[in-house]
Design a protein around this motif. Structure first.
Motif, PDB file in Angstrom:
ATOM      1  N   ASN A  75       0.811  -1.216   0.000  1.00 28.47           N
ATOM      2  CA  ASN A  75       0.000   0.000   0.000  1.00 28.47           C
ATOM      3  C   ASN A  75       0.848   1.271   0.000  1.00 28.47           C
ATOM      4  O   ASN A  75       0.355   2.335  -0.381  1.00 28.47           O
ATOM      5  CB  ASN A  75      -1.003   0.006   1.164  1.00 28.47           C
ATOM      6  CG  ASN A  75      -0.343   0.166   2.522  1.00 28.47           C
ATOM      7  OD1 ASN A  75       0.821   0.493   2.658  1.00 28.47           O
ATOM      8  ND2 ASN A  75      -1.126  -0.082   3.558  1.00 28.47           N
ATOM      9  N   ASP A  76       2.109   1.159   0.408  1.00 27.43           N
ATOM     10  CA  ASP A  76       3.002   2.319   0.263  1.00 27.43           C
ATOM     11  C   ASP A  76       3.192   2.672  -1.207  1.00 27.43           C
ATOM     12  O   ASP A  76       3.140   3.852  -1.594  1.00 27.43           O
ATOM     13  CB  ASP A  76       4.355   2.034   0.914  1.00 27.43           C
ATOM     14  CG  ASP A  76       4.270   2.020   2.430  1.00 27.43           C
ATOM     15  OD1 ASP A  76       3.275   2.545   2.972  1.00 27.43           O
ATOM     16  OD2 ASP A  76       5.179   1.466   3.070  1.00 27.43           O
ATOM     17  N   GLY A  77       3.404   1.644  -2.036  1.00 28.73           N
ATOM     18  CA  GLY A  77       3.577   1.908  -3.460  1.00 28.73           C
ATOM     19  C   GLY A  77       2.305   2.402  -4.117  1.00 28.73           C
ATOM     20  O   GLY A  77       2.325   3.337  -4.938  1.00 28.73           O
ATOM     21  N   VAL A  78       1.153   1.812  -3.768  1.00 24.95           N
ATOM     22  CA  VAL A  78      -0.110   2.248  -4.373  1.00 24.95           C
ATOM     23  C   VAL A  78      -0.458   3.668  -3.934  1.00 24.95           C
ATOM     24  O   VAL A  78      -0.927   4.492  -4.731  1.00 24.95           O
ATOM     25  CB  VAL A  78      -1.228   1.259  -4.004  1.00 24.95           C
ATOM     26  CG1 VAL A  78      -2.571   1.737  -4.542  1.00 24.95           C
ATOM     27  CG2 VAL A  78      -0.912  -0.130  -4.552  1.00 24.95           C
ATOM     28  N   SER A  79      -0.243   3.985  -2.674  1.00 28.28           N
ATOM     29  CA  SER A  79      -0.548   5.338  -2.203  1.00 28.28           C
ATOM     30  C   SER A  79       0.352   6.377  -2.870  1.00 28.28           C
ATOM     31  O   SER A  79      -0.093   7.505  -3.148  1.00 28.28           O
ATOM     32  CB  SER A  79      -0.392   5.406  -0.683  1.00 28.28           C
ATOM     33  OG  SER A  79       0.956   5.157  -0.306  1.00 28.28           O
ATOM     34  N   MET A  80       1.597   6.028  -3.157  1.00 30.13           N
ATOM     35  CA  MET A  80       2.474   6.968  -3.854  1.00 30.13           C
ATOM     36  C   MET A  80       2.035   7.175  -5.303  1.00 30.13           C
ATOM     37  O   MET A  80       2.149   8.279  -5.845  1.00 30.13           O
ATOM     38  CB  MET A  80       3.919   6.471  -3.799  1.00 30.13           C
ATOM     39  CG  MET A  80       4.531   6.567  -2.419  1.00 30.13           C
ATOM     40  SD  MET A  80       6.306   6.220  -2.404  1.00 30.13           S
ATOM     41  CE  MET A  80       6.939   7.619  -3.294  1.00 30.13           C
ATOM     42  N   SER A 130       6.992   3.485 -10.011  1.00 31.19           N
ATOM     43  CA  SER A 130       6.952   3.448  -8.551  1.00 31.19           C
ATOM     44  C   SER A 130       8.226   2.802  -8.018  1.00 31.19           C
ATOM     45  O   SER A 130       8.462   1.604  -8.224  1.00 31.19           O
ATOM     46  CB  SER A 130       5.719   2.662  -8.080  1.00 31.19           C
ATOM     47  OG  SER A 130       5.730   2.518  -6.684  1.00 31.19           O
ATOM     48  N   GLY A 131       9.044   3.587  -7.343  1.00 24.05           N
ATOM     49  CA  GLY A 131      10.247   3.035  -6.733  1.00 24.05           C
ATOM     50  C   GLY A 131       9.942   2.096  -5.587  1.00 24.05           C
ATOM     51  O   GLY A 131      10.694   1.142  -5.331  1.00 24.05           O
ATOM     52  N   VAL A 132       8.841   2.345  -4.877  1.00 18.72           N
ATOM     53  CA  VAL A 132       8.468   1.460  -3.767  1.00 18.72           C
ATOM     54  C   VAL A 132       8.146   0.066  -4.274  1.00 18.72           C
ATOM     55  O   VAL A 132       8.629  -0.940  -3.735  1.00 18.72           O
ATOM     56  CB  VAL A 132       7.273   2.064  -3.005  1.00 18.72           C
ATOM     57  CG1 VAL A 132       6.781   1.097  -1.939  1.00 18.72           C
ATOM     58  CG2 VAL A 132       7.661   3.388  -2.373  1.00 18.72           C
ATOM     59  N   LEU A 133       7.331  -0.027  -5.319  1.00 17.21           N
ATOM     60  CA  LEU A 133       6.998  -1.340  -5.874  1.00 17.21           C
ATOM     61  C   LEU A 133       8.225  -2.032  -6.459  1.00 17.21           C
ATOM     62  O   LEU A 133       8.353  -3.260  -6.381  1.00 17.21           O
ATOM     63  CB  LEU A 133       5.919  -1.193  -6.944  1.00 17.21           C
ATOM     64  CG  LEU A 133       4.555  -0.694  -6.458  1.00 17.21           C
ATOM     65  CD1 LEU A 133       3.587  -0.558  -7.616  1.00 17.21           C
ATOM     66  CD2 LEU A 133       3.990  -1.623  -5.397  1.00 17.21           C
TER      67      LEU A 133
END
Length: 658
Positions: free
Chosen positions: A381-386, A466-469
């Protein structure tokens, strides 16, 4: 400058003052020889060559008696002549006596900064050369008694003395030179230092040193170690990250008590530097290590069974929470902002931080399935929220993001593909360094995993994805195929645990510092904003509760299933932390930059500060209210009940002891 003259000056410097200066060889009279009377008469009639008398001008006794100072004098003379040639000065005006007597600083200033024009000018003359005193007069050929040297290598402003200069005396070669007016003294400006802010909007006239930024991490890491040691003995139920957040507030308040005089003390300087850190820098510095460490340490066997539950909560759940939070806040808040800004706030507050909750579940021995569900949801959810943050914030700023399907494909597919590629390369490299009991191979594996975390994040961001994903995908690949290839698993786990501990310590301490500064140090925050921040906290909690309740029928029928107690704790344990605050700092910086470009600084700063204050307040409330009471909620929900096998084992051990 003739070489003979230079040799003569050096000879005068080396010889002691009680001995006459040596004369150059070509100027010495020939030694008398024994000769006849006629030759002696002819010799007496020849005029003797003039012998140069010792210099009557004063010179420094220590330099005159120290022969080792001659090379320094020659070096100073060469430096002055070279600087004069570069500055275009007239070399005929150079007096080597100034250099060889120790007045090299004045000669250097006179050569590099030629005398001003005869016309009257009000602009001061600024010299970048090192000066001997704060005020200096025009150089002259006759040396003056030197004062105590105060060397300064910072750019200085040369000013005229406060007392009036004596009128120039007539010279034998011509009329006296014209006198330039004395420039007014100006304040010294040092380009290597910059002003810092105590709050995030009030500028101070004080200066700071960049190297003081190193004080922040070591001070808070030391405080974190003390806190962990004390809480493990006296208060094991209090989450560590909550205490670090409170300590950040207290340390910043303590440092602000001495805010009357300038310059700031080092602690104030380091807090100001970190409080003004760019949000992107926080994401790039801390987020890859935290995400990759959690992804690499996840239980892959359990994660495979809970994968679709995590994906549902991280996609549909985050999207629903962001929209509900944004529109309810838009309808209930009195601020005159467009809906896109409220949706941006909802996307920022939709990301959860599982650090405190996962540490609590591990300490009480809760279900591994519940721990993996909360950790996996947070990773995705960090990646989706970004991604939602980029979409809504670009819409608010009027930037064209192109086609929406293309944007979503680029964000949700390109980043994970880059992460999978980086993870595959890392696993292949680990397979090449599998020599047991080899320190070199263990070091190689450690370096490769750390580089994989940051390179996957940076490459995904460079590809506008997305860098998080990307980082999470790389970590999952390493967790799936990399652990059997690790030479020293204990060492690798220890290093990554330290990186996660250091990152969480610094981030939550920074959250405390920024929360206190935004709440009590900004002129844009009013009393009513505290009330509406609490209202926003309730909206966020109710939106997540509605999402969990609506998703419960699906969560209970896929994967490992989900009980009512698990669903209740998943709602209550959704804390907000580092990712949301970093995104809020990014919003604040971008809005302030746009306001400066549009010459509308006050409005842009006000919007940015209110946004940052709301996100910081919600993060603070979730950490202090939900975080501190989570253990009580776990016990009330019965999530730490021992299994029947463990109960039977305890009974047998008890019987054997009795």
């Amino acid at each position: 400058l003739h070489p003979a003259v230079a040799r003569a000056k050096v000879s005068e410097l080396i010889e002691p003052p009680d001995r006459p200066a040596r004369v150059p060889s070509r100027a010495r009279p020939p030694r008398p020889k024994k000769c006849s009377g006629a030759a002696e008469e002819i010799r007496d009639k020849e005029p003797a060559l003039p012998i140069r008398a010792p210099s009557a001008q004063p010179r420094r006794a220590d330099r005159a008696r120290d022969p080792a100072m001659a090379p320094r004098a020659l070096f100073a003379l060469a430096l002055a002549l070279g600087a004069a040639r570069l500055a275009g000065a007239d070399l005929a005006e150079v007096d080597p006596d100034d250099v060889l007597r120790g007045n090299d600083n004045e000669t250097y200033v006179r050569l590099v900064s030629p005398s001003p024009a005869p016309t009257v000018s009000k602009a001061p003359t600024v010299s970048l050369a090192p000066t001997r005193s704060p005020t200096s007069s025009a150089p002259s050929t006759s040396p003056a008694p030197s004062t105590a040297p105060t060397d300064s290598f910072a750019p200085s402003t040369s000013t005229s003395p406060t007392s009036p200069e004596p009128a120039p005396t007539p010279s034998e070669n011509g009329p006296p030179p014209a006198m330039a007016p004395s420039p007014e003294p100006t304040e010294t400006a040092n380009p290597t230092k910059r002003p810092i802010n105590e709050g995030l909007d009030d500028d101070k006239d004080c200066e700071n040193d960049p190297y003081n930024a190193l004080l922040f991490p070591f001070v808070f890491l030391l405080l974190g170690a003390c806190t962990m040691q004390l809480t493990s003995k006296f208060a094991p139920n209090v989450p560590y990250t909550v205490l670090m957040l409170i300590e950040g507030c207290l340390v910043d308040w303590w440092a602000s008590l001495d805010d009357n005089d300038c310059p700031f003390n080092p602690m104030q300087q380091t807090l100001a530097i970190w409080a003004h850190m760019n949000g992107d820098l926080i994401l790039y510095a801390f987020l890859p290590a935290l995400l990759f460490g959690d992804a690499m340490a996840i239980n892959m066997h359990v994660f495979k069974g809970a994968f679709w539950q995590c994906m549902w909560l991280a996609t549909v759940g985050v999207l629903a929470s962001a929209y509900v939070t944004g529109y309810v806040a838009y309808l209930s808040m009195p601020y005159d902002h467009p809906p896109s800004l409220y949706l941006t706030m909802g996307a920022v507050l939709a990301s959860t931080d599982p650090v405190a909750i996962v540490a609590l579940l591990n300490s009480v021995g809760a279900s591994t399935v519940l721990t993996v569900q909360i950790t996996g949801e947070s990773l995705f959810n960090d990646g989706v929220s970004m991604v939602l943050f980029k979409l809504f914030f670009d819409t608010y700023r009027g930037k064209h993001t192109g086609s929406l399907p293309k944007f979503l494909v680029q964000q949700f597919l390109v980043g994970p593909l880059i992460g999978i590629l980086c993870g595959g390369v890392t696993v292949f490299w680990l397979s090449l360094a599998t020599r047991r009991f080899s320190h070199e191979h263990a070091t190689i594996q450690l370096v490769v995993t750390i580089c994989c975390a940051y390179i996957s994040y940076i490459l995904a961001e460079l590809a506008d994805s997305s860098g998080v994903l990307g980082t999470v995908s790389a970590g999952l690949v390493v967790a799936w195929r990399g652990w059997p290839l690790v030479v020293e698993p204990e060492a690798l786990e220890s290093v990554w645990e330290f990186l996660e501990h250091a990152g969480n310590t610094l981030i939550f301490a920074l959250v405390g510092v920024i929360t206190r500064r935004v709440a009590f140090g900004s002129r844009y925050i009013r009393r009513r904003d505290f009330f509406y921040a609490f209202i926003l906290y309730l909206i966020v909690e109710l939106a997540r509760l509605a999402m969990i309740v609506a998703s419960f029928p699906i969560l209970s029928n896929i994967g490992y299933g989900c009980s009512k107690a698990d669903a209740a704790f998943m709602w209550y344990g959704g804390l907000r932390g580092a990712v949301g605050l970093a995104l809020a700092m990014n919003v604040h910086g971008e809005l302030r930059r746009d306001a400066n470009d549009e010459k509308n600084d006050d409005d842009g700063q006000k919007v940015g500060f209110i946004f940052l204050f709301m996100v910081a307040a919600v993060s603070f409330l979730t950490m202090t209210v939900n975080g501190t009471t989570s253990r009580w909620v776990v016990n009330r929900l019965g999530l730490v009940k021992a299994s029947e096998a463990r109960l039977r084992l305890r009974a047998r051990v008890k019987e054997s002891i009795e």
